[in-house]
Design an enzyme around this catalytic site. Structure first.
Site, PDB file in Angstrom:
ATOM      1  N   PHE A 137       7.658 -18.878 -16.013  1.00 44.98           N
ATOM      2  CA  PHE A 137       8.857 -19.192 -15.227  1.00 44.98           C
ATOM      3  C   PHE A 137       9.639 -20.293 -15.914  1.00 44.98           C
ATOM      4  O   PHE A 137       9.097 -21.355 -16.190  1.00 44.98           O
ATOM      5  CB  PHE A 137       8.488 -19.634 -13.807  1.00 44.98           C
ATOM      6  CG  PHE A 137       9.698 -19.958 -12.964  1.00 44.98           C
ATOM      7  CD1 PHE A 137      10.380 -18.944 -12.305  1.00 44.98           C
ATOM      8  CD2 PHE A 137      10.163 -21.254 -12.857  1.00 44.98           C
ATOM      9  CE1 PHE A 137      11.520 -19.232 -11.549  1.00 44.98           C
ATOM     10  CE2 PHE A 137      11.300 -21.555 -12.108  1.00 44.98           C
ATOM     11  CZ  PHE A 137      11.971 -20.537 -11.449  1.00 44.98           C
ATOM     12  N   ASP A 222       7.618 -25.874 -22.054  1.00 46.77           N
ATOM     13  CA  ASP A 222       8.361 -26.114 -20.814  1.00 46.77           C
ATOM     14  C   ASP A 222       7.436 -26.922 -19.903  1.00 46.77           C
ATOM     15  O   ASP A 222       6.535 -26.380 -19.281  1.00 46.77           O
ATOM     16  CB  ASP A 222       8.741 -24.773 -20.182  1.00 46.77           C
ATOM     17  CG  ASP A 222       9.419 -24.939 -18.815  1.00 46.77           C
ATOM     18  OD1 ASP A 222       9.436 -26.066 -18.279  1.00 46.77           O
ATOM     19  OD2 ASP A 222       9.919 -23.923 -18.283  1.00 46.77           O
ATOM     20  N   LYS A 251      11.894 -31.671 -12.651  1.00 51.66           N
ATOM     21  CA  LYS A 251      11.094 -32.043 -11.475  1.00 51.66           C
ATOM     22  C   LYS A 251      10.712 -33.535 -11.458  1.00 51.66           C
ATOM     23  O   LYS A 251      11.553 -34.362 -11.172  1.00 51.66           O
ATOM     24  CB  LYS A 251       9.886 -31.118 -11.360  1.00 51.66           C
ATOM     25  CG  LYS A 251      10.326 -29.663 -11.182  1.00 51.66           C
ATOM     26  CD  LYS A 251       9.268 -28.759 -10.584  1.00 51.66           C
ATOM     27  CE  LYS A 251       9.880 -27.463 -10.087  1.00 51.66           C
ATOM     28  NZ  LYS A 251       9.902 -26.361 -11.049  1.00 51.66           N
TER      29      LYS A 251
END
Ligand SMILES: *Cc1c(COP(=O)(O)O)cnc(C)c1O
Length: 396
Positions: A137, A222, A251
């Site tokens: 993702f 990532d 985040k």
């Protein structure tokens, strides 16, 4: 009492994008959220692994207030002190030399993809394909959706952005089979978060580094979900002792405010004037918060404590699994999943939220598992409280 805002989809003006429970959150402190009715919830979601210091951490609240009073946005065309300071701090604590700031994880990943393609144009005869992974993702823009390996996303909003062949995680042969003269990079999450907390094995990451060295490819990690202390080290790839060429953060880096970053080794940095930018990139209000977050995470002992609490959570989940005949737990630090024996995940999430007098916020990225991403400041007592409530819910 204030009139609650309309929580029913038909009674409010928000565009419908997903099913939301009919409650409105009003306040948060540490590991706890409070809704408009005054009900308290123990929060093991934390804004999707975003609030790494929990709700309302004084370092973040004070930094936002003081920076807002000083300077919010001079424009990305000028330098500002917090962004210089945060870039220097991230470079000092990582193997990377340079940082580009953005607002979301997807935007940082778009930047990583652009940087790799630019590098391929300049140094590798136009090679542009980036090998990514099934179950991965990377965000919700068209390119990052195309890079993601989420089932169904290959046809959603078709046509895709081309150039993202998919390999299987922890299967080196599947990667090698995709490498051609068109390949410029390999991109992955050290632990697939949305895919269900699926770790890339340490040896796999080391072999990817090797294959990238051998074939002249860039390794992109990532770390939007796994970075900023989430796994007990500042960055998850450090567990494997490797140095990627490019890393993205999101985040946790903003502790709840919109901030993300693209980091790269000097040798990879090849953007020319005008190639990359963005109205809010490196704005001092958000980067000041990033500086405050990084200071807390890198204070002596903080990450050791995250690792220790992660072990505590993992051991507790494993005991629960043993007692209830579930499929075990996995993950690292404070990013963990409990594997259920059935597809009760979404039902457990709902029952946990609706339990009284206090609720519990959990997440089920896949129906057969629950994901735990508490604040890095969560206490052992709060972990034990969550485990006790979870056991009740699983036995019900
Ligand atoms: C959440 C996430 C993203 C996307 O971040 P946004 O801020 O939602 O754009 C990208 N990669 C990973 C690994 C993520 O967990």
């Amino acid at each position: 009492m204030e009139t609650p805002f309309a929580a029913a989809p038909a009674a409010n003006a928000l565009m419908w994008i997903t099913q939301r429970p009919q409650l409105v959150f009003a306040e948060g402190r540490g590991s706890w959220l409070v809704d408009q009715q005054g009900k308290r919830y123990l929060d093991f979601v934390q804004g999707w692994a975003v609030n790494c210091l929990g709700h309302g951490h004084p370092a973040i609240v004070e930094t936002l207030a003081s920076q807002a009073g000083k300077l919010i946005n001079p424009s990305p065309a000028f330098y500002n002190e917090p962004s210089l300071k945060l870039a220097a701090g991230l470079a000092a604590h990582s193997c990377f030399d340079r940082v580009f700031f953005a607002s979301t994880g997807a935007e940082a990943n778009e930047g990583a993809i652009k940087l790799a393609r630019k590098w391929g144009q300049k140094h590798k005869g136009g090679a542009h394909e980036i090998i990514t992974f099934a179950g991965g993702f990377h965000g919700r823009t068209l390119a990052t959706m195309s890079a993601s390996g989420k089932p169904g996303w290959d046809t959603l909003f078709a046509p895709q952005v081309p150039g993202f062949p998919k390999a299987q995680l922890n299967d080196l042969d599947s990667v090698a089979a995709l490498i051609s003269e068109r390949t410029v990079a390999i991109m992955l999450e050290p632990i697939q978060g949305e895919g269900g907390v699926v770790p890339a094995r340490v040896e796999f990451l080391q072999l990817l580094r090797q294959i990238c060295d051998d074939r002249g490819l860039l390794l992109i990690v990532d770390e939007v979900q796994t970075g900023m202390g989430r796994t007990g080290k500042l960055f998850a790839h450090q567990h494997a002792g490797i140095e990627p060429d490019i890393m993205t953060l999101g985040k946790g880096i903003g502790g709840g405010v919109p901030l993300s970053a693209l980091l790269a080794k000097e040798s990879v940095c090849c953007f020319e004037a005008g190639d990359q930018g963005g109205t809010y990139n490196g704005n001092p209000l958000m980067t000041a918060v990033g500086v405050a977050v990084l200071e807390v995470l890198t204070a002596p002992g903080f990450l050791d404590e995250v690792a220790a609490k992660g072990e505590h959570l993992g051991a507790g989940l494993q005991r629960l699994s043993d007692r209830l005949g579930l499929r075990g737990e996995r993950g690292q630090g404070l990013l963990r999943a409990l594997l259920l024996a059935d597809e009760r995940g979404p039902a457990i999430v709902e029952a946990a939220r609706e339990r009284g007098p206090e609720g519990l916020l959990l997440n089920a990225p896949r129906p057969h598992l629950l994901r735990f991403m508490p604040s890095l400041t969560v206490s052992r007592e709060e972990i034990d409280q969550m485990l006790a409530w979870l056991e009740e819910l699983l036995r019900a």
